[in-house]
Design a protein around this motif. Structure first.
Motif, mmCIF file in Angstrom:
data_model
loop_
_atom_site.group_PDB
_atom_site.id
_atom_site.type_symbol
_atom_site.label_atom_id
_atom_site.label_comp_id
_atom_site.label_asym_id
_atom_site.label_seq_id
_atom_site.Cartn_x
_atom_site.Cartn_y
_atom_site.Cartn_z
ATOM 1 N N HIS A 1 22.946 13.687 8.412
ATOM 2 C CA HIS A 1 21.712 13.096 8.913
ATOM 3 C C HIS A 1 21.414 11.765 8.217
ATOM 4 O O HIS A 1 21.049 10.772 8.860
ATOM 5 C CB HIS A 1 20.549 14.071 8.712
ATOM 6 C CG HIS A 1 19.234 13.547 9.211
ATOM 7 N ND1 HIS A 1 18.949 13.408 10.556
ATOM 8 C CD2 HIS A 1 18.129 13.111 8.541
ATOM 9 C CE1 HIS A 1 17.730 12.930 10.698
ATOM 10 N NE2 HIS A 1 17.220 12.731 9.504
ATOM 11 N N HIS B 1 20.533 14.791 15.592
ATOM 12 C CA HIS B 1 20.125 14.947 14.199
ATOM 13 C C HIS B 1 21.240 14.566 13.228
ATOM 14 O O HIS B 1 20.987 13.927 12.197
ATOM 15 C CB HIS B 1 19.678 16.388 13.927
ATOM 16 C CG HIS B 1 19.124 16.582 12.543
ATOM 17 N ND1 HIS B 1 17.821 16.272 12.216
ATOM 18 C CD2 HIS B 1 19.704 17.037 11.393
ATOM 19 C CE1 HIS B 1 17.612 16.532 10.934
ATOM 20 N NE2 HIS B 1 18.741 16.995 10.417
ATOM 21 N N VAL B 2 22.464 14.954 13.540
ATOM 22 C CA VAL B 2 23.572 14.688 12.605
ATOM 23 C C VAL B 2 24.379 13.446 12.991
ATOM 24 O O VAL B 2 25.378 13.120 12.341
ATOM 25 C CB VAL B 2 24.524 15.900 12.485
ATOM 26 C CG1 VAL B 2 23.787 17.090 11.892
ATOM 27 C CG2 VAL B 2 25.146 16.255 13.836
#
Length: 250
Positions: free
Chosen positions: A224, A139-140
């Motif tokens: 993100h 996600h990041v």
């Protein structure tokens, strides 16, 4: 929760076997770092292919404890393994590039060399490469593009870090590995949470829709957004060439 997770891990083993079979390959290969994510994926790999799996240890100016943890997992679970020391290869490449010192650029060479090694070994065995990214990292964008972000299959990509920890306990990962501070091993004393600026529990909460401090939420959103390119295939321009040809013909 643990019952459902156990069922999901069984599903992942079947999924790996199915995908490898569909690809006309014979087994799987994993880069074993000494951390919890690669430990979990390595044990799933063995369950999927008891005789046709390979865990690869690839030290490169690494903390020796990384190799100790990797070897502990191998010994405890009788994993097939291979050791490739990339230190000299890395040093030679850095010397050949003759670039001004840049910590992150130089550090990211390590996972890219490791992925090159995995694909060379995978092709020679007719294996597929299993990635070790979890949901938090994905996600990041906490992975190296064309390094540990590259793989054929990413079995634990939907598991939060806390779920990976629970999975590790179910699979029998040694406690020394489970309790280690997460690290990408890019440089001495480097840890994931120090580099990210928040702890994994906060990221887990954010991804679960739970409340986290506003500054942390903003930091996660920023990471993100700026890492979106890492989660996509190489980007090409709009395909206007065919329309230009049509116009010129008219």
């Amino acid at each position: 929760m643990m019952k459902e997770l156990k069922q999901y891990l069984s599903y992942l083993v079947k999924w790996i076997k199915t995908e490898v079979t569909k690809s006309k390959c014979e087994g799987v290969i994993v880069g074993l770092s000494g951390g919890i994510d690669s430990a979990v994926v390595s044990l799933l790999a063995k369950q999927a292919f008891p005789n046709h799996h390979l865990a690869v240890i690839m030290p490169c100016h690494s903390d020796y404890f990384d190799q100790e943890c990797a070897q502990l997992l191998i010994n405890n679970h009788q994993l097939n393994y291979h050791l490739v020391d990339l230190t000299a290869t890395y040093d030679n490449l850095i010397a050949t590039l003759a670039l001004p010192s840049h910590q992150l650029a130089f550090a990211n060479i390590k996972p890219r060399l490791r992925m090159t090694t995995l694909y060379a070994l995978a092709q020679s065995h007719n294996y597929m490469v299993l990635g070790t990214n979890n949901a938090d990292e994905w996600h990041v964008g906490y992975f190296t593009k064309y390094g540990d972000g590259s793989a054929d299959l990413v079995p634990i990509i939907h598991l939060l870090k806390s779920e990976v920890q629970k999975a590790a306990k179910l699979l029998g990962v040694p406690s020394q590995i489970i309790s280690r501070p997460p690290t990408a091993g890019l440089w001495t004393n480097q840890t994931d949470e120090k580099e990210l600026g928040f702890i994994y529990q906060q990221l887990d909460y954010y991804l679960q829709g739970k409340s986290v401090p506003a500054a942390i939420a903003q930091r996660i959103k920023q990471l993100h957004q700026t890492s979106e390119h890492k989660r996509r295939l190489p980007k090409g321009p709009p395909n206007i060439f065919s329309s230009l040809i049509s116009v010129s013909k008219n």
